[in-house]
Scaffold this active site. Structure first.
Site, mmCIF file in Angstrom:
data_model
loop_
_atom_site.group_PDB
_atom_site.id
_atom_site.type_symbol
_atom_site.label_atom_id
_atom_site.label_comp_id
_atom_site.label_asym_id
_atom_site.label_seq_id
_atom_site.Cartn_x
_atom_site.Cartn_y
_atom_site.Cartn_z
ATOM 1 N N ASP A 155 0.832 -1.202 0.000
ATOM 2 C CA ASP A 155 0.000 0.000 0.000
ATOM 3 C C ASP A 155 0.867 1.252 0.000
ATOM 4 O O ASP A 155 0.606 2.219 -0.729
ATOM 5 C CB ASP A 155 -0.907 -0.012 1.224
ATOM 6 C CG ASP A 155 -1.905 1.131 1.220
ATOM 7 O OD1 ASP A 155 -2.275 1.604 0.133
ATOM 8 O OD2 ASP A 155 -2.326 1.545 2.312
ATOM 9 N N ASN A 177 -2.640 -10.602 -4.116
ATOM 10 C CA ASN A 177 -2.533 -12.051 -4.244
ATOM 11 C C ASN A 177 -1.237 -12.505 -3.573
ATOM 12 O O ASN A 177 -0.151 -12.143 -4.017
ATOM 13 C CB ASN A 177 -2.515 -12.458 -5.720
ATOM 14 C CG ASN A 177 -3.783 -12.063 -6.442
ATOM 15 O OD1 ASN A 177 -4.880 -12.384 -5.997
ATOM 16 N ND2 ASN A 177 -3.641 -11.360 -7.556
ATOM 17 N N LYS A 179 1.342 -15.246 -2.998
ATOM 18 C CA LYS A 179 1.718 -16.437 -3.748
ATOM 19 C C LYS A 179 2.780 -17.295 -3.072
ATOM 20 O O LYS A 179 2.768 -18.519 -3.193
ATOM 21 C CB LYS A 179 2.210 -16.018 -5.142
ATOM 22 C CG LYS A 179 1.130 -15.320 -5.979
ATOM 23 C CD LYS A 179 1.661 -14.918 -7.333
ATOM 24 C CE LYS A 179 0.569 -14.286 -8.187
ATOM 25 N NZ LYS A 179 -0.492 -15.268 -8.544
ATOM 26 N N ARG A 200 -10.634 11.328 -11.564
ATOM 27 C CA ARG A 200 -9.988 11.366 -10.252
ATOM 28 C C ARG A 200 -9.457 10.000 -9.833
ATOM 29 O O ARG A 200 -8.853 9.874 -8.773
ATOM 30 C CB ARG A 200 -10.982 11.875 -9.203
ATOM 31 C CG ARG A 200 -11.371 13.342 -9.361
ATOM 32 C CD ARG A 200 -12.463 13.715 -8.375
ATOM 33 N NE ARG A 200 -12.055 13.428 -7.013
ATOM 34 C CZ ARG A 200 -12.916 13.213 -6.003
ATOM 35 N NH1 ARG A 200 -14.217 13.218 -6.248
ATOM 36 N NH2 ARG A 200 -12.475 12.983 -4.790
ATOM 37 N N LYS A 201 -9.662 8.982 -10.655
ATOM 38 C CA LYS A 201 -9.234 7.628 -10.327
ATOM 39 C C LYS A 201 -7.879 7.316 -10.959
ATOM 40 O O LYS A 201 -7.666 7.590 -12.136
ATOM 41 C CB LYS A 201 -10.255 6.595 -10.811
ATOM 42 C CG LYS A 201 -11.632 6.731 -10.182
ATOM 43 C CD LYS A 201 -12.569 5.658 -10.733
ATOM 44 C CE LYS A 201 -13.951 5.767 -10.107
ATOM 45 N NZ LYS A 201 -14.869 4.726 -10.648
#
Length: 234
Positions: A155, A177, A179, A200-201
């Site tokens: 993050d 994910n 792994k 805005r994304k």
């Protein structure tokens, strides 16, 4: 929505100065606020040989200007506190002494015990690379890194990539994910990139690999939303 909170507020001021004037002016601006900065993204005795070697390799890449080393500290910048109030605390006041004691989660452990990392950014390629070594306080399964600790660094890396490219954003969605488990105190490379922008994304992605690149430990995608100062998130 709070996964990259401290990173966002530290970087709000940094990004505007960085894009217009560079890191020297950024450090000078912060110094006027009488804040002592210790760069925790520099080698220290707890760093393994692998982490030091990778750090030196990327610092070499910085010499031609294609990559930039991103400083990281646990400082408490007044600007960050003001930004926090502006965007989030209009209806939820927090005591000043609580905010003054705040520090980035990833820099809250003793040296060598938690998150040891350094980040590098390539503006042309819209990429950020994080060199990460998880200390003994981040254990999950015996002998292995906790999945939440890895999620924190994913993050943080995706957030820094987004903010470096686009400005003040915040995590809206994160898909990871897992792994292959990561041995505790080993080094991994988190490579992130900006994939696309829709209003805005901002969509970003990353993978987490071993130093020799033979093992894919994890991959992830993230959605970040540009903050609008005219709208309250509370």
């Amino acid at each position: 929505m709070d996964g990259c909170l401290h990173c966002v507020f530290t970087w709000q001021k940094a990004c505007s100065i960085f894009h217009t004037q560079g890191w020297k002016h950024l450090r000078r601006s912060f110094s006027t606020e009488k804040v002592i900065h210790k760069d925790h993204s520099l080698p220290n005795p707890s760093w393994s040989k692998d982490l030091r070697l990778l750090f030196d390799q990327f610092m070499k890449k910085c010499e031609d200007g294609s990559w930039k080393h991103l400083p990281s500290s646990e400082c408490k910048v007044p600007q960050r506190i003001h930004s926090f109030k502006t965007y989030f605390l209009d209806s939820k006041p927090v005591k000043e002494d609580q905010l003054s004691q705040a520090r980035p989660f990833t820099r809250s452990y003793e040296v060598g015990q938690g998150f040891e990392y350094a980040m590098f950014y390539n503006e042309d390629e819209k990429r950020t690379v994080c060199l990460f070594q998880g200390g003994p306080y981040l254990e999950g399964p015996p002998g292995f890194l906790h999945g939440g600790a890895l999620a924190t660094m994913i993050d943080t890396t995706l957030g820094v990539c987004t903010i470096s490219c686009m400005g003040l954003f915040m995590t809206a969605n994160l898909n990871i994910n897992f792994k292959s488990p990561i041995p505790l105190c080993s080094v991994v490379v988190i490579s992130s990139q900006l994939d696309k922008v829709e209003g805005r994304k901002v969509f970003v992605s990353c993978n987490v690999r071993s130093v020799d690149e033979k093992t894919l430990h994890s991959d992830a995608t993230g959605l970040f939303i540009k903050l609008d100062p005219e709208k309250s998130l509370t």
